[in-house]
Design a protein around this motif. Structure first.
Motif, mmCIF file in Angstrom:
data_model
loop_
_atom_site.group_PDB
_atom_site.id
_atom_site.type_symbol
_atom_site.label_atom_id
_atom_site.label_comp_id
_atom_site.label_asym_id
_atom_site.label_seq_id
_atom_site.Cartn_x
_atom_site.Cartn_y
_atom_site.Cartn_z
ATOM 1 N N PHE A 159 0.832 -1.205 0.000
ATOM 2 C CA PHE A 159 0.000 0.000 0.000
ATOM 3 C C PHE A 159 0.867 1.255 0.000
ATOM 4 N N GLY A 200 1.044 3.572 -3.093
ATOM 5 C CA GLY A 200 0.517 4.902 -2.804
ATOM 6 C C GLY A 200 1.458 6.027 -3.200
ATOM 7 N N PRO A 210 -4.260 2.060 -5.044
ATOM 8 C CA PRO A 210 -4.156 2.358 -3.603
ATOM 9 C C PRO A 210 -5.467 2.153 -2.850
#
Length: 159
Positions: free
Chosen positions: A108, A112, A121
């Protein structure tokens, strides 16, 4: 026969099917998918092995949960669920969930910071929050099992 005992056999059948499907994904589908993506997009081919390793590891975490659940079902069948053995298998489940959660968190964060659209994301955030809920639920269930085990031990001592 109680409902709990009646649920053991169908759940075991489902666990065997789930484990088999996970094994196919782990050995054939996921590596094949990442190989195909590397062939179609040679500029991203260097990510093939990293993504394959992550995917195989996450599937392995689910397989560990399946095996630990099987062992817990064995304790239920033997009417030994309220023993320290059960707590150990719940700890195994928590360990697998925690390891998978950490990997998803790392994914993540990496995605991200490198994504140019919010789709990936957001999907990883959904998986991360779901994993958090599952992990915290298992912590609560472990506490309940610990309390029930203590009560059962006390009752056995009285009787």
């Amino acid at each position: 026969m109680t409902w709990e005992k009646r649920a053991v056999l169908p759940l075991r059948i489902c666990l065997v099917v789930l484990f088999g499907v996970l094994l196919v994904f782990q050995t054939l589908s996921l590596p094949g998918q990442f190989r195909y993506q590397a062939e179609q997009h040679p500029e991203d081919a260097d990510a093939r092995w990293v993504l394959t390793g992550i995917a195989v590891f996450l599937v392995l975490c689910v397989q560990v949960v399946v095996v630990a659940t099987w062992k817990l079902l064995s304790l239920v069948s033997a009417d030994r669920i309220f023993t320290p053995d059960a707590l150990r298998w719940v700890d195994v489940i928590l360990g697998a969930i925690g390891a998978a959660w950490l990997v998803v968190l790392a994914m993540f964060l990496w995605v991200g910071f490198h994504a140019d659209d919010p789709g990936a994301p957001m999907l990883l955030l959904l998986v991360l929050v779901s994993g958090t809920v599952l992990g915290l639920l298992m912590v609560v269930m472990r506490a309940l099992l610990r309390q029930a085990t203590t009560l059962r031990t006390d009752m056995d001592a009285v009787i």
